[in-house]
Scaffold this active site. Sequence first.
Site, PDB file in Angstrom:
ATOM      1  N   VAL A  45       0.827  -1.205   0.000  1.00  0.00           N
ATOM      2  CA  VAL A  45       0.000   0.000   0.000  1.00  0.00           C
ATOM      3  C   VAL A  45       0.865   1.259   0.000  1.00  0.00           C
ATOM      4  O   VAL A  45       0.664   2.183  -0.795  1.00  0.00           O
ATOM      5  CB  VAL A  45      -0.949   0.006   1.212  1.00  0.00           C
ATOM      6  CG1 VAL A  45      -1.762   1.293   1.264  1.00  0.00           C
ATOM      7  CG2 VAL A  45      -1.867  -1.206   1.171  1.00  0.00           C
ATOM      8  N   ARG A 104      14.460  -3.319   3.725  1.00  0.00           N
ATOM      9  CA  ARG A 104      13.491  -2.806   2.755  1.00  0.00           C
ATOM     10  C   ARG A 104      13.914  -1.422   2.254  1.00  0.00           C
ATOM     11  O   ARG A 104      13.889  -1.153   1.051  1.00  0.00           O
ATOM     12  CB  ARG A 104      12.110  -2.741   3.424  1.00  0.00           C
ATOM     13  CG  ARG A 104      10.994  -2.086   2.592  1.00  0.00           C
ATOM     14  CD  ARG A 104      10.601  -2.947   1.438  1.00  0.00           C
ATOM     15  NE  ARG A 104       9.346  -2.493   0.838  1.00  0.00           N
ATOM     16  CZ  ARG A 104       8.962  -2.794  -0.385  1.00  0.00           C
ATOM     17  NH1 ARG A 104       9.740  -3.546  -1.157  1.00  0.00           N
ATOM     18  NH2 ARG A 104       7.812  -2.366  -0.866  1.00  0.00           N
ATOM     19  N   CYS A 164      -6.220  -9.451   3.288  1.00  0.00           N
ATOM     20  CA  CYS A 164      -7.424  -8.639   3.098  1.00  0.00           C
ATOM     21  C   CYS A 164      -8.688  -9.476   3.236  1.00  0.00           C
ATOM     22  O   CYS A 164      -9.370  -9.422   4.257  1.00  0.00           O
ATOM     23  CB  CYS A 164      -7.381  -7.963   1.725  1.00  0.00           C
ATOM     24  SG  CYS A 164      -6.140  -6.663   1.601  1.00  0.00           S
TER      25      CYS A 164
END
Length: 424
Positions: free
Chosen positions: A16, A39, A260
Amino acid sequence: MDIENIKIAVVGLGYVGLPLLVEFGKRYPTLGFDLNSERINTLKQQQDTTLQLNSEELVAAVYAEYSTTPSDLADCNVFIVTVPTPVDHHKRPLLEPLQKASETIAPYLKAGDFVIYESTVYPGASEEVCVPILENISGLSLNENLFLGYSPERINPGDKVHRLTTIQKITSGSNSFAAEFVDKLYSSIIPAGTHPVSSIRVAEAAKVIENTQRDLNIALINELCIIFHKIGIDTEEVLDAAGTKWNFLPFRPGLVGGHCIGVDPYYLTYKAESLGYRPEVILAGRRINDGMGSYIADRLVKKMTQEKINVVDAKVLIMGLSFKENCTDLRNTKVVDILNTLDTYHVNVDIYDPWIEPDLAKQEYAISMLEQPYENKYDAIILAVAHDDFRAMGIDKIKKFGKTNSIIFDIKYLFPIEENLYRL
């Protein structure tokens, strides 16, 4: 606040947060913040290990920066929080990532700043859980000198068509001033447009029911699949026939995992139960979908027995481990449920998935991945994830992994049904 005089912080750079960082970073000074130093280091090298964005897309964000240092947030005045919101082992909302993100940004909030949440929550969570943290640590007061927004994410991992800029964005704010600012901010980067709503709770509710509706539709098809198997008819043929009617929805049976669809309904049921209402339909759908991994494993074992294949110490290949096709994400993958059930039958299982880093599978699930399946080794093969790689491989090559008397269980309908190929 003038939209042209902002510096944005995107807190959390997963599926996201990263697309948001890139789009905002094309126009505004934007700081990408994440506690995962590995990351951050790969992103600084214009590499996205989730494969959502390519190097050219990352380079296009000319005003974007990256950091793991909280004090770098001090120069920002718009904070967009995109951290995950999972559930615990008891299927209760796990809000710690959201709370910790709020605690991280709160010391750097100044009068007039905006905090916008994108993480999926139950209606009321942003104001009930996050605002007290922000106010207590910053000393600011909501709608006096601190403003709140909520714009739920609609990212679909692995989807190269439906992306941030092509999906209409729901926007909301803690008052009319905040709502107008949030809508103007997102409108500036999303050509597909925005859909402003009257309150943050409405926006939160809209998000959580998007995936709840899809979960229930799949649960219905999964239950029909179980019924049709008992009747002795092919589920896909039934669905194809029913699909000739213009308003029949094209859902297919299968595993429902990920961060989700397999999670969001529990946020809504948690809120409902806290208000004294038990949502029977939603929870029934969750029970059906959560049981599909075991059901698939049991179906395979029964078919092996019918084909006189000894189950104990049999060798089974599972092709696919990610929670969905063409995706590197392992979160809440239901393929693990198939593996765990087969273990109870004392079956030896190999797993192959070219999309998954072996170290990640080992770390998350203690699973050792194959670099490549062996030929002529397996008593049964489960096509568990519909990766394009597997479709391109073709059924003839996949058959070579199996022994002469072997079974292929295609739970994703990758190939037309034929001898020794079975489907849900």
